[in-house]
Scaffold this motif. Structure first.
Motif, PDB file in Angstrom:
ATOM      1  N   VAL A 171       1.641   4.860   5.937  1.00 35.29           N
ATOM      2  CA  VAL A 171       1.767   3.946   6.725  1.00 35.29           C
ATOM      3  C   VAL A 171       3.193   3.760   6.945  1.00 35.29           C
ATOM      4  CG1 VAL A 171       1.817   1.418   6.635  1.00 35.29           C
ATOM      5  CG2 VAL A 171      -0.338   2.470   6.044  1.00 35.29           C
ATOM      6  N   GLU A 220      -6.429  -1.600  22.305  1.00 36.46           N
ATOM      7  CA  GLU A 220      -7.175  -1.211  21.056  1.00 36.46           C
ATOM      8  C   GLU A 220      -8.827  -1.107  21.347  1.00 36.46           C
ATOM      9  OE1 GLU A 220      -6.644  -0.045  17.918  1.00 36.46           O
ATOM     10  OE2 GLU A 220      -8.899   0.056  18.025  1.00 36.46           O
ATOM     11  N   LYS A 221      -9.298   0.211  21.101  1.00 37.80           N
ATOM     12  CA  LYS A 221     -10.914   0.242  21.540  1.00 37.80           C
ATOM     13  C   LYS A 221     -11.616  -0.632  20.284  1.00 37.80           C
ATOM     14  CE  LYS A 221     -11.558   4.874  19.074  1.00 37.80           C
ATOM     15  NZ  LYS A 221     -12.243   4.478  18.050  1.00 37.80           N
ATOM     16  N   ASP A 225       0.141   9.209  13.449  1.00 30.21           N
ATOM     17  CA  ASP A 225      -0.601  10.301  13.015  1.00 30.21           C
ATOM     18  C   ASP A 225      -1.302  11.304  14.084  1.00 30.21           C
ATOM     19  OD1 ASP A 225      -0.355   9.372  10.608  1.00 30.21           O
ATOM     20  OD2 ASP A 225      -2.667   8.845  10.084  1.00 30.21           O
ATOM     21  N   ASN A 267     -11.452   0.729  25.282  1.00 25.01           N
ATOM     22  CA  ASN A 267     -11.190   2.157  24.996  1.00 25.01           C
ATOM     23  C   ASN A 267     -10.655   2.876  25.949  1.00 25.01           C
ATOM     24  OD1 ASN A 267     -11.545   4.584  24.337  1.00 25.01           O
ATOM     25  ND2 ASN A 267     -13.925   4.405  23.640  1.00 25.01           N
ATOM     26  N   VAL A 268      -9.560   3.044  26.028  1.00 20.33           N
ATOM     27  CA  VAL A 268      -8.686   3.737  27.323  1.00 20.33           C
ATOM     28  C   VAL A 268      -9.238   4.991  27.265  1.00 20.33           C
ATOM     29  CG1 VAL A 268      -6.366   4.444  27.964  1.00 20.33           C
ATOM     30  CG2 VAL A 268      -6.566   2.252  26.596  1.00 20.33           C
ATOM     31  N   LYS A 293      -6.692  -3.920  -1.403  1.00 17.48           N
ATOM     32  CA  LYS A 293      -5.423  -3.733  -1.394  1.00 17.48           C
ATOM     33  C   LYS A 293      -4.686  -4.420  -0.444  1.00 17.48           C
ATOM     34  CE  LYS A 293      -4.943   1.027  -1.025  1.00 17.48           C
ATOM     35  NZ  LYS A 293      -5.134   2.096  -0.787  1.00 17.48           N
ATOM     36  N   GLY A 308      -5.856  -1.017  13.400  1.00 17.42           N
ATOM     37  CA  GLY A 308      -6.084   0.410  13.324  1.00 17.42           C
ATOM     38  C   GLY A 308      -6.771   0.409  11.781  1.00 17.42           C
ATOM     39  N   VAL A 366       0.695  -1.222   0.062  1.00 21.33           N
ATOM     40  CA  VAL A 366      -0.007   0.056  -0.100  1.00 21.33           C
ATOM     41  C   VAL A 366       0.890   1.349   0.154  1.00 21.33           C
ATOM     42  CG1 VAL A 366      -1.900  -1.067   1.269  1.00 21.33           C
ATOM     43  CG2 VAL A 366      -0.161   0.261   2.327  1.00 21.33           C
ATOM     44  N   ALA A 414       1.806   2.637  13.858  1.00 24.58           N
ATOM     45  CA  ALA A 414       2.741   3.400  14.719  1.00 24.58           C
ATOM     46  C   ALA A 414       2.763   2.379  16.029  1.00 24.58           C
ATOM     47  CB  ALA A 414       2.472   4.606  14.984  1.00 24.58           C
ATOM     48  N   SER A 461      -0.907  10.820   7.753  1.00 29.38           N
ATOM     49  CA  SER A 461       0.280  10.669   6.992  1.00 29.38           C
ATOM     50  C   SER A 461       0.041   9.361   6.266  1.00 29.38           C
ATOM     51  CB  SER A 461       1.464  10.974   7.910  1.00 29.38           C
ATOM     52  OG  SER A 461       2.431  10.717   6.945  1.00 29.38           O
TER      53      SER A 461
HETATM   54  C1  FAD Z   1      -9.323   4.798   4.152  1.00 31.01           C
HETATM   55  C2  FAD Z   1      -7.717   5.184   4.444  1.00 31.01           C
HETATM   56  C3  FAD Z   1      -6.807   4.362   3.506  1.00 31.01           C
HETATM   57  C4  FAD Z   1      -5.301   4.680   3.702  1.00 31.01           C
HETATM   58  N1  FAD Z   1      -4.697   4.037   2.750  1.00 31.01           N
HETATM   59  C5  FAD Z   1      -3.321   3.910   2.882  1.00 31.01           C
HETATM   60  C6  FAD Z   1      -2.487   3.569   1.864  1.00 31.01           C
HETATM   61  O1  FAD Z   1      -3.157   3.082   1.054  1.00 31.01           O
HETATM   62  N2  FAD Z   1      -0.939   3.832   2.066  1.00 31.01           N
HETATM   63  C7  FAD Z   1      -0.511   4.534   3.016  1.00 31.01           C
HETATM   64  O2  FAD Z   1       0.688   4.557   3.257  1.00 31.01           O
HETATM   65  N3  FAD Z   1      -1.395   5.225   3.928  1.00 31.01           N
HETATM   66  C8  FAD Z   1      -2.807   5.023   3.852  1.00 31.01           C
HETATM   67  N4  FAD Z   1      -3.699   5.713   4.542  1.00 31.01           N
HETATM   68  C9  FAD Z   1      -2.868   6.408   5.800  1.00 31.01           C
HETATM   69  C10 FAD Z   1      -2.587   5.341   6.940  1.00 31.01           C
HETATM   70  O3  FAD Z   1      -3.252   4.271   7.205  1.00 31.01           O
HETATM   71  C11 FAD Z   1      -2.440   6.053   8.299  1.00 31.01           C
HETATM   72  O4  FAD Z   1      -1.454   7.066   8.317  1.00 31.01           O
HETATM   73  C12 FAD Z   1      -1.951   5.148   9.225  1.00 31.01           C
HETATM   74  O5  FAD Z   1      -2.780   4.241   9.702  1.00 31.01           O
HETATM   75  C13 FAD Z   1      -1.520   5.850  10.744  1.00 31.01           C
HETATM   76  O6  FAD Z   1      -1.223   5.029  11.689  1.00 31.01           O
HETATM   77  P1  FAD Z   1      -1.159   4.941  13.390  1.00 31.01           P
HETATM   78  O7  FAD Z   1      -0.878   4.032  13.633  1.00 31.01           O
HETATM   79  O8  FAD Z   1      -0.855   6.554  13.513  1.00 31.01           O
HETATM   80  O9  FAD Z   1      -3.078   5.253  13.535  1.00 31.01           O
HETATM   81  P2  FAD Z   1      -4.254   4.451  13.133  1.00 31.01           P
HETATM   82  O10 FAD Z   1      -4.013   3.433  12.025  1.00 31.01           O
HETATM   83  O11 FAD Z   1      -5.004   5.340  12.792  1.00 31.01           O
HETATM   84  O12 FAD Z   1      -4.564   3.659  14.326  1.00 31.01           O
HETATM   85  C14 FAD Z   1      -4.957   4.081  15.680  1.00 31.01           C
HETATM   86  C15 FAD Z   1      -5.582   3.272  16.467  1.00 31.01           C
HETATM   87  O13 FAD Z   1      -5.934   3.806  17.777  1.00 31.01           O
HETATM   88  C16 FAD Z   1      -6.903   3.455  18.327  1.00 31.01           C
HETATM   89  N5  FAD Z   1      -7.742   4.091  19.470  1.00 31.01           N
HETATM   90  C17 FAD Z   1      -7.891   5.488  19.212  1.00 31.01           C
HETATM   91  N6  FAD Z   1      -8.204   6.036  20.490  1.00 31.01           N
HETATM   92  C18 FAD Z   1      -8.151   5.023  21.398  1.00 31.01           C
HETATM   93  C19 FAD Z   1      -8.584   4.934  22.673  1.00 31.01           C
HETATM   94  N7  FAD Z   1      -8.942   5.825  23.477  1.00 31.01           N
HETATM   95  N8  FAD Z   1      -8.254   3.449  23.083  1.00 31.01           N
HETATM   96  C20 FAD Z   1      -7.736   2.642  22.532  1.00 31.01           C
HETATM   97  N9  FAD Z   1      -7.660   2.853  21.097  1.00 31.01           N
HETATM   98  C21 FAD Z   1      -7.762   3.688  20.528  1.00 31.01           C
HETATM   99  C22 FAD Z   1      -7.964   3.613  16.943  1.00 31.01           C
HETATM  100  O14 FAD Z   1      -9.169   2.666  17.265  1.00 31.01           O
HETATM  101  C23 FAD Z   1      -7.163   3.036  16.069  1.00 31.01           C
HETATM  102  O15 FAD Z   1      -7.391   1.456  15.603  1.00 31.01           O
HETATM  103  C24 FAD Z   1      -4.993   5.517   4.580  1.00 31.01           C
HETATM  104  C25 FAD Z   1      -5.978   5.963   5.550  1.00 31.01           C
HETATM  105  C26 FAD Z   1      -7.169   5.986   5.625  1.00 31.01           C
HETATM  106  C27 FAD Z   1      -8.176   6.648   6.569  1.00 31.01           C
END
Ligand code: FAD
Ligand code: SF4
Length: 471
Positions: free
Chosen positions: A452, A174-175, A444, A216-217, A191, A181, A97, A155, A450
């Motif tokens: 992956v 994880e909530k 993020d 859900n923290v 994909k 995520g 991806v 992340a 941003s």
């Molecule tokens: C629809 C979509 C498609 C995408 N496609 C691509 C792609 O093809 N290629 C690419 O490089 N990037 C893509 N991106 C961007 C990429 O997925 C993100 O930048 C990346 O997933 C961010 O990672 P993260 O770990 O920071 O957060 P996330 O992946 O957003 O994970 C955060 C997690 O924290 C959990 N959470 C939040 N609050 C709490 C709480 N209080 N307690 C417990 N858990 C909690 C959420 O439920 C979530 O599961 C896409 C984004 C979206 C929205």
């Protein structure tokens, strides 16, 4: 370097996709793998360019691209797999991806087509899993320190794996019902099939990472509890605040956010129980996706597979040029016209379109009214102006808002912890440490929405900062 003049001898082979009339009837992955011979030839295109911008500037993870290309050319796949994993925890995800900023920074891309880096990465890691080379890596000793990751996107998972390998006791909260995520609930199966994610999660679990999904923290467990139980925590909760469209008629029930639409389909695909009222289907509908980016493209592909009768994608920015514009010279990431496999499956794309209002009857939308806009540059920014008499109206049975994300969700956990925010509304950090010294943050949550690859990189760096802080 494998073959000194390979780049003169061989052209770039594009990754092929399954035929459209086959793939739109299922949600399985779209890409087809090149043969081992083809991969060797593609690796042979990597030049002895001296300064590999793909590695140093293009790839946020600093993947050692020329090294693995050379190893593939020489048939040393297992070593290539080790080199790949030395910088990247989840190459099977980025290999599918990643938009591959490494390729736009490839030296060959100055006047030719770049090396096929992303697909080579995909092939190396898939071979690694097939051959059983990717095994749990256990730490030499345990430290007795406890770290909690809040959020299980790329992340959080990358940080968890790094910290577990450093010998710490790691718990991921994880909530959602399952771990992953956006990899699990945002990115569609065509994909990234979710068995790919589960395969890697097994490795993390075997390395000692404790997964606590459905927690859900801030609501189910308090931050006081975390303070007592863990030496430190790291927020990897993503940038969950979607950008909304404040125009007349926004309240109709058939105007939905992209993540709600995609999450519902991802749950259906994996057979997760889902409340009937949460299922959003595009079947036999005229669908308008607002937002021309990758999330929008994922919605287009999903709506197509659900059987939409017509799909439009509206973007407020102008149509990008076909080739690299002068304001983003090589090796920078250029804003150019990109056509995804979802677009190829059929979609009416329009640019410079502003939505003015939604019209409907009772609770449901039936029409979108918009106009064309023109962009002009002022001293410090771009401004848009409505083009007179360009108003149009379009039938709409379902509108999907895919206009990106504003920042981290600020209510709840971030507010409870009284964390300082930066000017963009994300969590402010100094070397991944927030304004509360026992609370770190990455992905993020810190950068805003941003990629992956950037989230994995941020998780890895946060883990290194935490490891240092613990001692
Ligand atoms: C629809 C979509 C498609 C995408 N496609 C691509 C792609 O093809 N290629 C690419 O490089 N990037 C893509 N991106 C961007 C990429 O997925 C993100 O930048 C990346 O997933 C961010 O990672 P993260 O770990 O920071 O957060 P996330 O992946 O957003 O994970 C955060 C997690 O924290 C959990 N959470 C939040 N609050 C709490 C709480 N209080 N307690 C417990 N858990 C909690 C959420 O439920 C979530 O599961 C896409 C984004 C979206 C929205
Ligand atoms: S992670 Fe992305 S940028 Fe890095 S080498 Fe792989 S495809 Fe390129």
């Amino acid at each position: 370097m494998g073959e000194s003049k390979g780049f003169l001898q061989y052209g770039r082979r594009q990754v092929r996709h399954r035929p459209i009339n086959q793939r739109i009837h299922d949600f399985n992955e779209t890409d087809l793998a090149l043969s081992p011979d083809e991969i060797r030839t593609q690796a042979a295109r990597c030049m002895d360019c001296g300064i590999p911008f793909c590695h140093g500037m293009g790839c946020p993870l600093k993947n050692r691209i020329p090294d693995f290309n050379e190893l593939i050319y020489k048939g040393r796949w297992q070593q290539a797999c080790n080199v790949l994993h030395s910088t990247n925890n989840f190459p099977e995800v980025t290999g599918r991806v990643c938009p591959a900023p490494c390729e736009t920074a490839c030296t060959l891309a100055v006047n030719d087509e770049p090396v096929l880096i992303r697909h080579i990465e995909f092939q190396i890691v898939e071979r690694g899993f097939e051959e059983g080379w990717i095994r749990p890596l256990l730490p030499a000793h345990k430290t007795g320190k406890c770290v909690a990751l809040i959020g299980s996107g790329p992340a959080g998972l990358a940080a968890a794996q790094q910290l577990a390998r450093a010998g710490h006791n790691v718990t991921v909260f994880e909530k959602d019902e399952k771990i992953g995520g956006i990899l699990r609930y945002g990115i569609p199966d065509f994909k990234l099939e979710k068995s790919i994610l589960d395969r890697r999660l097994e490795q993390l679990a075997a390395e000692g990472v404790d997964f606590q999904a459905g927690v859900n923290v801030g609501e189910d467990i308090s931050t006081r509890y975390l303070r007592r139980m863990f030496d430190c925590i790291c927020l990897t909760v993503g940038a969950g605040q979607p950008r909304d469209l404040a125009v007349q008629g926004r309240g109709y029930e058939n105007i939905v956010f992209a993540m709600d639409f995609l999450t519902a389909q991802n749950k259906v695909c994996s057979g997760e129980p889902i409340n009937e009222s949460k299922i959003i289907t595009a079947k036999d509908k005229t669908v308008i996706v607002i937002g021309g980016g990758d999330t929008g493209s994922d919605c287009v592909g999903t709506a197509r597979r659900q059987g939409a009768s017509q799909i439009y994608q509206f973007e407020i920015l102008p149509k990008p040029p076909d080739s690299r514009p002068p304001d983003t010279p090589w090796p920078m990431w250029p804003r150019i016209m990109r056509t995804s496999s979802s677009h190829e499956e059929g979609c009416n794309r329009r640019w410079s379109i502003m939505t003015k209002r939604f019209l409907g009857a009772e609770t449901r939308l039936t029409q979108l009214e918009g106009c064309e806009v023109k962009w002009h540059k002022t001293a410090d920014s771009w401004k848009l102006k409505e083009i007179p008499e360009s108003e149009f109206s379009c039938q709409a049975d379902l509108v999907i808002l895919a206009m990106g994300f504003l920042h981290v969700a600020q209510d709840g956990l971030v507010r409870n912890l009284e964390l300082k925010l930066d000017d963009s509304g994300n969590v402010a950090v100094d070397n991944f440490q927030t304004s509360q010294p026992w609370v770190f943050a990455a992905g993020d949550t810190v950068s805003g929405a941003s990629l992956v690859v950037s989230a994995i990189n941020s998780g890895r760096q946060a883990a290194a900062a935490i490891d240092k802080w613990l001692f």
